[in-house]
Design a protein around this motif. Structure first.
Motif, PDB file in Angstrom:
ATOM      1  N   PRO A   1     -37.697  31.177 111.042  1.00 18.97           N
ATOM      2  CA  PRO A   1     -37.203  32.428 110.483  1.00 18.97           C
ATOM      3  C   PRO A   1     -35.933  32.269 109.653  1.00 18.97           C
ATOM      4  N   VAL A   2     -35.873  32.989 108.556  1.00 18.20           N
ATOM      5  CA  VAL A   2     -34.675  33.084 107.731  1.00 18.20           C
ATOM      6  C   VAL A   2     -34.352  34.556 107.629  1.00 18.20           C
ATOM      7  N   ALA A   3     -33.223  34.976 108.181  1.00 21.87           N
ATOM      8  CA  ALA A   3     -32.959  36.403 108.344  1.00 21.87           C
ATOM      9  C   ALA A   3     -32.461  37.051 107.065  1.00 21.87           C
ATOM     10  N   GLY A   4     -32.844  38.315 106.900  1.00 14.13           N
ATOM     11  CA  GLY A   4     -32.090  39.224 106.057  1.00 14.13           C
ATOM     12  C   GLY A   4     -32.544  39.577 104.683  1.00 14.13           C
TER      13      GLY A   4
ATOM     14  N   GLY B   1     -38.554  38.365 100.781  1.00 14.11           N
ATOM     15  CA  GLY B   1     -39.394  39.347 101.426  1.00 14.11           C
ATOM     16  C   GLY B   1     -39.470  40.586 100.560  1.00 14.11           C
ATOM     17  N   PRO B   2     -40.088  41.626 101.051  1.00  9.81           N
ATOM     18  CA  PRO B   2     -40.820  41.699 102.322  1.00  9.81           C
ATOM     19  C   PRO B   2     -42.237  41.170 102.154  1.00  9.81           C
ATOM     20  N   VAL B   3     -43.063  41.339 103.171  1.00 12.71           N
ATOM     21  CA  VAL B   3     -44.462  40.952 103.041  1.00 12.71           C
ATOM     22  C   VAL B   3     -45.177  41.948 102.128  1.00 12.71           C
TER      23      VAL B   3
ATOM     24  N   ASP C   1     -39.125  36.808 110.813  1.00 12.09           N
ATOM     25  CA  ASP C   1     -38.426  37.696 109.891  1.00 12.09           C
ATOM     26  C   ASP C   1     -39.297  37.924 108.654  1.00 12.09           C
ATOM     27  N   THR C   2     -39.434  39.184 108.236  1.00  8.34           N
ATOM     28  CA  THR C   2     -40.284  39.477 107.085  1.00  8.34           C
ATOM     29  C   THR C   2     -39.664  39.020 105.766  1.00  8.34           C
TER      30      THR C   2
ATOM     31  N   GLY D   1     -46.034  42.078 111.336  1.00  5.95           N
ATOM     32  CA  GLY D   1     -46.033  42.435 109.921  1.00  5.95           C
ATOM     33  C   GLY D   1     -47.075  41.757 109.074  1.00  5.95           C
ATOM     34  N   GLY D   2     -47.746  40.751 109.622  1.00  4.41           N
ATOM     35  CA  GLY D   2     -48.792  40.073 108.878  1.00  4.41           C
ATOM     36  C   GLY D   2     -48.258  39.115 107.830  1.00  4.41           C
ATOM     37  N   TYR D   3     -49.164  38.640 106.977  1.00  5.87           N
ATOM     38  CA  TYR D   3     -48.842  37.610 105.991  1.00  5.87           C
ATOM     39  C   TYR D   3     -49.304  38.061 104.609  1.00  5.87           C
ATOM     40  N   THR D   4     -48.466  37.857 103.621  1.00  4.91           N
ATOM     41  CA  THR D   4     -48.771  38.254 102.248  1.00  4.91           C
ATOM     42  C   THR D   4     -49.973  37.473 101.716  1.00  4.91           C
TER      43      THR D   4
END
Length: 255
Positions: free
Chosen positions: A73-76, A162-164, A185-186, A207-210
């Motif tokens: 995860p990479v936040a923010g 992001g987001p997705v 993290d999205t 949130g799933g995956y793009t």
């Protein structure tokens, strides 16, 4: 006689001063030994706690592997990612080449996933993908994940976004889907993507995956490339591992 008594008193005083110094030295030596022991114990405690924290992160916490394609995860917020406008909000066509011989035709849809497509366009300009490996294969051969910066699944700390986008409502990723790998993290999408080799349902609770695009040709050839399964020495707790036959991206073009 008085002189003798005076000498005896001075000798006694010197003896007391000597004994006092000896006692002081002994006390100081004990204190140094005690302080050294305390310092060593402190270092051991810190090292033990650090080791425990690392164990907890990778085996029980957010760093634990999951069956779905993922990155750390990479936040923010977006880091090093271009504006979505770079996608031109259109469909791009092109191909990936694997191991110099397996060519997979692709479409990337900037109308449905403009931010993700913008990332691919930027990576095309920087020549990011050629030379990168596909480090992660599902145990049932349902997806192949590629594009990590170190060939072992690490994300690029200088590139996340992001987001997705364009997530399937039913969590079903049809064969031929090209989707972005991420962490919890999205905003942890990055360079890594996975190609779905057979219809696959993935947990969408986070949130799933793009879905950034689709394979238009060569999916069977890519599946044949990984038909040998996983390298047993690399299989992780989630059952995924590196392909037994190494797979490397040797070409990437879109227009």
């Amino acid at each position: 006689m008085a002189s003798v008594n005076k000498q005896q008193r001075e000798a006694a005083a010197r003896l007391k001063r000597y004994e006092a110094r000896q006692q002081l030295n002994a006390t100081q030596n004990k204190r140094r030994v005690r302080d050294n022991i305390v310092a060593v114990i402190g270092v051991l405690v810190v090292a033990t706690l650090a080791g425990f924290a690392q164990f907890f992160y990778f085996d029980s916490g957010p760093g634990a592997p999951t069956p779905a394609p993922s990155e750390t995860p990479v936040a923010g917020e977006n880091v090093g990612a271009p504006e979505a406008d770079l996608s031109e909000y259109r469909v791009w066509t092109g191909d990936f080449t694997f191991n110099d011989s397996t060519v997979v035709g692709i479409q990337l849809d900037g109308t449905l996933a403009p931010q993700a497509v913008a990332g691919f366009v930027q990576d095309l300009g920087t020549g990011y993908y050629p030379g990168k490996t596909c480090h992660r294969l599902a145990s049932d051969l349902s997806f192949l994940q590629c594009g990590s910066i170190d060939g072992a699944g690490s994300p690029d700390p200088a590139f996340s976004y992001g987001p997705v986008e364009n997530v399937p409502a039913d969590d079903l990723y049809p064969a031929g889907s090209i989707a972005m790998a991420r962490g919890s993290d999205t905003y942890s999408n990055g360079h890594q993507f996975f190609i779905v080799l057979s219809d696959t349902t993935l947990d969408g609770s986070t949130g799933g995956y793009t879905i950034v695009g689709t394979v238009t040709s060569g999916l069977d050839a890519l599946a044949a490339l990984v038909a040998g399964g996983l390298d047993p020495a690399t299989i992780g707790q989630d059952g995924t591992g590196a392909p037994l036959q190494p797979v490397t991206i040797t070409g990437f073009n879109i227009q």
